[in-house]
Structure formats: structure tokens, C-alpha cells
Design a protein around this motif. Structure first.
Motif, PDB file in Angstrom:
ATOM      1  N   LYS A  85       0.918  -1.048   0.016  1.00  0.00           N
ATOM      2  CA  LYS A  85      -0.299   0.647   0.460  1.00  0.00           C
ATOM      3  C   LYS A  85       1.143   1.288   0.162  1.00  0.00           C
ATOM      4  CE  LYS A  85      -3.438  -3.219   0.626  1.00  0.00           C
ATOM      5  NZ  LYS A  85      -4.541  -2.999  -0.086  1.00  0.00           N
ATOM      6  N   PRO A  86       0.243   2.016  -1.134  1.00  0.00           N
ATOM      7  CA  PRO A  86       1.496   3.736  -1.187  1.00  0.00           C
ATOM      8  C   PRO A  86       1.041   4.379  -0.393  1.00  0.00           C
ATOM      9  CG  PRO A  86      -0.115   3.660  -3.028  1.00  0.00           C
ATOM     10  CD  PRO A  86      -0.292   1.958  -1.936  1.00  0.00           C
ATOM     11  N   VAL A  87       1.518   5.110   0.354  1.00  0.00           N
ATOM     12  CA  VAL A  87       1.411   6.198   1.746  1.00  0.00           C
ATOM     13  C   VAL A  87       1.458   7.227   0.605  1.00  0.00           C
ATOM     14  CG1 VAL A  87       2.436   6.626   4.114  1.00  0.00           C
ATOM     15  CG2 VAL A  87       2.384   5.053   3.397  1.00  0.00           C
ATOM     16  N   PHE A  88       0.581   8.665   1.198  1.00  0.00           N
ATOM     17  CA  PHE A  88       0.376   9.786   0.837  1.00  0.00           C
ATOM     18  C   PHE A  88       0.133  10.608   2.193  1.00  0.00           C
ATOM     19  CE2 PHE A  88      -1.340   6.909  -3.127  1.00  0.00           C
ATOM     20  CZ  PHE A  88      -0.293   7.223  -4.067  1.00  0.00           C
ATOM     21  N   ILE A  89       1.057  10.628   2.691  1.00  0.00           N
ATOM     22  CA  ILE A  89       0.986  11.880   3.970  1.00  0.00           C
ATOM     23  C   ILE A  89       2.100  12.593   4.023  1.00  0.00           C
ATOM     24  CG2 ILE A  89       1.526  11.653   6.070  1.00  0.00           C
ATOM     25  CD1 ILE A  89       0.441   8.930   6.558  1.00  0.00           C
ATOM     26  N   ASP A  90       1.976  14.246   4.260  1.00  0.00           N
ATOM     27  CA  ASP A  90       2.530  14.906   4.618  1.00  0.00           C
ATOM     28  C   ASP A  90       3.177  14.926   5.863  1.00  0.00           C
ATOM     29  OD1 ASP A  90       3.717  17.609   4.754  1.00  0.00           O
ATOM     30  OD2 ASP A  90       2.391  18.743   4.366  1.00  0.00           O
ATOM     31  N   PHE A  91       4.331  14.272   6.085  1.00  0.00           N
ATOM     32  CA  PHE A  91       4.461  13.896   7.487  1.00  0.00           C
ATOM     33  C   PHE A  91       5.195  15.437   7.945  1.00  0.00           C
ATOM     34  CE2 PHE A  91       5.588   9.593   6.116  1.00  0.00           C
ATOM     35  CZ  PHE A  91       4.635   9.491   6.444  1.00  0.00           C
ATOM     36  N   SER A  92       5.434  16.786   7.249  1.00  0.00           N
ATOM     37  CA  SER A  92       5.614  17.262   7.469  1.00  0.00           C
ATOM     38  C   SER A  92       4.328  18.874   8.605  1.00  0.00           C
ATOM     39  CB  SER A  92       6.031  18.682   6.600  1.00  0.00           C
ATOM     40  OG  SER A  92       4.811  19.240   5.661  1.00  0.00           O
ATOM     41  N   ASN A  93       3.222  17.830   8.098  1.00  0.00           N
ATOM     42  CA  ASN A  93       1.879  17.713   9.219  1.00  0.00           C
ATOM     43  C   ASN A  93       1.489  17.170   9.225  1.00  0.00           C
ATOM     44  OD1 ASN A  93      -0.543  19.555   9.594  1.00  0.00           O
ATOM     45  ND2 ASN A  93      -0.391  20.073   8.030  1.00  0.00           N
ATOM     46  N   PHE A  94       1.749  16.044  10.053  1.00  0.00           N
ATOM     47  CA  PHE A  94       1.429  15.216  10.828  1.00  0.00           C
ATOM     48  C   PHE A  94       1.096  14.898  11.825  1.00  0.00           C
ATOM     49  CE2 PHE A  94       0.599  10.022  10.764  1.00  0.00           C
ATOM     50  CZ  PHE A  94      -0.703  10.328  10.028  1.00  0.00           C
ATOM     51  N   MET A  95       0.223  14.166  12.970  1.00  0.00           N
ATOM     52  CA  MET A  95      -0.110  14.372  14.298  1.00  0.00           C
ATOM     53  C   MET A  95       1.261  13.529  15.021  1.00  0.00           C
ATOM     54  SD  MET A  95      -2.543  11.282  15.264  1.00  0.00           S
ATOM     55  CE  MET A  95      -3.995  11.610  13.621  1.00  0.00           C
ATOM     56  N   ILE A  96       2.027  12.313  13.858  1.00  0.00           N
ATOM     57  CA  ILE A  96       3.516  12.055  14.556  1.00  0.00           C
ATOM     58  C   ILE A  96       4.328  11.671  13.461  1.00  0.00           C
ATOM     59  CG2 ILE A  96       1.703  10.513  15.962  1.00  0.00           C
ATOM     60  CD1 ILE A  96       2.513   8.173  13.757  1.00  0.00           C
ATOM     61  N   SER A  97       5.716  12.060  14.161  1.00  0.00           N
ATOM     62  CA  SER A  97       6.896  11.741  13.161  1.00  0.00           C
ATOM     63  C   SER A  97       5.871  10.048  12.068  1.00  0.00           C
ATOM     64  CB  SER A  97       8.009  11.637  14.064  1.00  0.00           C
ATOM     65  OG  SER A  97       8.063   9.819  14.246  1.00  0.00           O
ATOM     66  N   LYS A  98       7.431  10.494  10.543  1.00  0.00           N
ATOM     67  CA  LYS A  98       7.859   9.630   9.862  1.00  0.00           C
ATOM     68  C   LYS A  98       8.345   8.267  10.325  1.00  0.00           C
ATOM     69  CE  LYS A  98       9.774   9.340   5.168  1.00  0.00           C
ATOM     70  NZ  LYS A  98      10.854   9.809   4.755  1.00  0.00           N
ATOM     71  N   LYS A  99       9.011   7.635  11.537  1.00  0.00           N
ATOM     72  CA  LYS A  99      10.052   7.492  12.399  1.00  0.00           C
ATOM     73  C   LYS A  99       8.891   6.756  12.796  1.00  0.00           C
ATOM     74  CE  LYS A  99      13.635   6.184  14.861  1.00  0.00           C
ATOM     75  NZ  LYS A  99      15.097   6.089  16.267  1.00  0.00           N
ATOM     76  N   ARG A 100       8.004   7.555  13.909  1.00  0.00           N
ATOM     77  CA  ARG A 100       7.027   7.028  14.974  1.00  0.00           C
ATOM     78  C   ARG A 100       5.988   6.369  13.906  1.00  0.00           C
ATOM     79  NH1 ARG A 100       3.384   8.980  19.384  1.00  0.00           N
ATOM     80  NH2 ARG A 100       2.108   7.383  20.147  1.00  0.00           N
ATOM     81  N   PHE A 101       5.089   6.420  12.682  1.00  0.00           N
ATOM     82  CA  PHE A 101       4.569   6.238  11.740  1.00  0.00           C
ATOM     83  C   PHE A 101       5.222   4.893  11.561  1.00  0.00           C
ATOM     84  CE2 PHE A 101       3.006   5.505   7.659  1.00  0.00           C
ATOM     85  CZ  PHE A 101       1.930   5.439   7.308  1.00  0.00           C
ATOM     86  N   LEU A 102       6.209   5.129  10.800  1.00  0.00           N
ATOM     87  CA  LEU A 102       6.609   3.084   9.890  1.00  0.00           C
ATOM     88  C   LEU A 102       6.870   2.341  11.502  1.00  0.00           C
ATOM     89  CD1 LEU A 102       9.732   4.919   7.979  1.00  0.00           C
ATOM     90  CD2 LEU A 102       7.822   3.797   7.242  1.00  0.00           C
ATOM     91  N   GLU A 103       7.518   2.452  12.239  1.00  0.00           N
ATOM     92  CA  GLU A 103       7.500   1.049  13.598  1.00  0.00           C
ATOM     93  C   GLU A 103       6.442   1.063  13.698  1.00  0.00           C
ATOM     94  OE1 GLU A 103       9.337   4.048  16.492  1.00  0.00           O
ATOM     95  OE2 GLU A 103      10.994   3.802  15.720  1.00  0.00           O
TER      96      GLU A 103
END
Length: 309
Positions: A44-62
Motif C-alpha cells: 500500500k502506497p503512503v500519501f502523507i505530508d509528514f511535515s503536517n502530521f500528528m506523529i513523526s515519520k519514524k513513529r508512523f513506520l514503526e
């Protein structure tokens, strides 16, 4: 994905994606995602702007790397839920009256990682027309995205469903604005939100809505129909579960108590409508996209409960 190439946009700069090597890339040279390969969680591709998201990119991937986050309901679990909550006939009837077996509609399900109560047959009947996304991996979705920043061009869909999601987003008004944006003129929204329900999903549970609050949230829509999903008996059933959970410090005992007292939901049928409005477990709203907002006076006059002033 269901033929989305023409409507997908970059969540960061909102420029239309370009297709490259069977993937989507942003071709905007001033965007932080310029020609960057998309993150994928499994397929599944991810379409998220991590500069304006509730959690960090690292935490999201974990969070998404754990197989435990793939939500599946066993047959036994579904059976127990059908006893406790019923078959969601009201949701099924509401959706059926809105879609009218129209095979040409483009349908978006926001927060579709888990197929919502009463939507199983709808998914089967309109599978080819449905686009679905959520912020976690699921076999039920086309991709992962943030509802505050949907990766679609304006006026892309005829029908949007958002069920038991708005209480879990940080800014419900922003999500509703995004729904308004991606709906075509005269497009239809169907929403369900909780009212008399205790906290669920832990730290990702933020809001509750009365029927009037639900109407205010969708003040850019003409109301087609509104009402309660579960009345006072269902609300009491939720309270009993959380009472026993807290008393015995056990979620398992709380669930058992809910199973024992499942019959309380049938009390909804004998309580007058206006009293269920004041203490309903949750509410639904269906509406049609309009240019003009309803006034504050119209929101106040929308009240259908038992209390008069």
C-alpha cells in the motif's frame, strides 16, 4: 488502486502526481517530495505530508511495521458483535437509500481500514467503485493517507462515507472541509459519529457530537436525513461495559458484562425518538454538498430532542 491516476495529487504541494515506473511521483521541483519514491507499507502506497502530521515519520513506520496493526475480525468476534450491537440495519438502510444501486458513482470511504458496521454488503455490491484509505495498513484499503489532507483533486467523488472516524481525528472541521472539497457539486456525504460512548482507541479519541453538533459540523451541506444510531439503551450498555472494566480493572470482564446485558439495546425501540436524541449512543447525518452554509439560527432550530426553552 481503482483508476485513481487522474485524480491523485501530492499531499504536500497539491500538484497532480505523475506516473513513473508503475508508481506515483511528485513532479513539482519546489516540493519536498520532488521525484521522491513513495513509501509503501507492504503493497500500500503512503500519501502523507509528514511535515503536517500528528506523529513523526519514524513513529508512523514503526507503528505500521508491526503485523499486529493489521486489524482482522475472526468469525467468533463478528458473531459476538452481532449479538451485542445487532445487524446495523439502520446503517444499511441509510446507505441503500442514498446510493440507489447507481453503478456509475465514484465512492470514497474515509477511514476504511475496518469495514464499518452495516457496510459488508455495500462493499460487495460496489467493490469496483469504492476507493478507501486509512492511516494504517489493511487489506480493505487502496492506500494510506491522512484525512486532514486527502490526496485527491477537487470534485473527484460522488459519494463519501465516513463512519466512526471523526471522533479520532484531531481537527474534525478540517476533515469535513476536505470531504467538501473532494465531493462533486451535489455530491452526498454519509457520516456516523458517537455521542454517549466512552473513550476508545486510547490517545486517538478526541471528540463527541450531539445531533445538533453533527449538523453544525456539516453546515455546508443540505440535510437529507439525520437521526440516532443506537439510543438510550445502547448508551447504557456502553456505560455498563466501562463500569465493570473500571471496577474490576479488566477489559475482559467489561466485554463479558456487555454480552450479558446485550438486551438493553432493545429498550431503544420503546423510548420515544426525542429522548433517544438527547442521550443517543451515536448519530448519523446524510447531506448534499451546497455552496451556501446554513445559518446559526438554522442549526439551533435543527434540534429534535425533548428539551424545550
Amino acid at each position: 488502486m481503482n483508476n485513481l491516476n487522474d485524480i491523485l495529487i501530492c499531499p504536500s504541494c497539491r500538484v497532480k502526481f505523475e506516473k513513473f515506473n508503475n508508481s506515483q511521483i511528485c513532479n513539482n521541483s519546489i516540493c519536498s517530495n520532488f521525484k521522491t519514491n513513495l513509501i509503501k507499507i507492504k503493497d500500500k502506497p503512503v500519501f502523507i505530508d509528514f511535515s503536517n502530521f500528528m506523529i513523526s515519520k519514524k513513529r508512523f513506520l514503526e507503528f505500521n511495521s508491526s503485523s499486529n496493526n493489521v486489524r482482522k475480525n475472526s468469525f467468533f468476534s463478528k458473531f459476538i458483535k452481532s449479538i451485542i450491537y445487532g445487524k446495523s440495519f439502520k446503517t444499511r438502510s441509510n446507505i441503500k437509500s442514498l446510493i440507489n444501486n447507481n453503478t456509475n458513482k465514484k465512492i470514497l470511504v474515509v477511514g476504511g481500514g475496518t469495514i464499518g458496521a452495516g457496510l459488508s454488503k455495500f462493499y460487495k455490491d460496489f467493490k469496483k467503485q469504492i476507493t478507501s484509505f486509512d492511516i494504517y495498513y489493511s487489506d480493505n484499503i487502496d492506500f494510506i493517507a491522512d484525512a486532514h489532507n486527502m490526496p485527491f483533486k477537487n470534485s473527484s467523488f460522488d459519494f463519501v462515507i465516513i463512519q466512526a472516524v471523526l471522533e479520532h481525528v484531531m481537527y474534525p472541521n478540517v476533515v469535513v472541509s476536505e470531504i467538501y472539497r473532494v465531493l462533486k457539486n451535489n455530491g452526498v456525504i454519509y457520516s456516523e459519529t458517537p455521542f454517549m460512548q466512552q473513550v476508545h482507541e486510547g490517545p486517538y479519541d478526541f471528540s463527541r457530537f450531539t445531533e445538533s453538533g453533527h449538523r453544525l459540523l456539516f453546515n455546508n451541506f443540505e440535510c437529507i436525513k439525520s437521526g440516532f444510531i443506537g439510543g438510550l439503551g445502547t448508551s447504557l450498555l456502553w456505560s455498563i461495559e466501562y463500569f465493570f472494566t473500571g471496577l474490576f480493572r479488566s477489559r475482559k470482564i467489561g466485554k463479558i458484562s456487555k454480552l450479558i446485558f446485550f438486551w438493553l439495546r432493545f429498550i431503544d425501540l420503546i423510548i420515544p425518538y426525542k429522548y433517544n436524541i438527547d442521550g443517543g449512543c451515536g448519530f448519523f447525518f446524510s447531506g448534499r454538498k451546497k455552496i451556501k452554509k446554513i445559518s446559526d439560527i438554522e442549526v439551533v432550530n435543527f434540534y429534535n430532542g425533548s428539551q424545550t426553552f
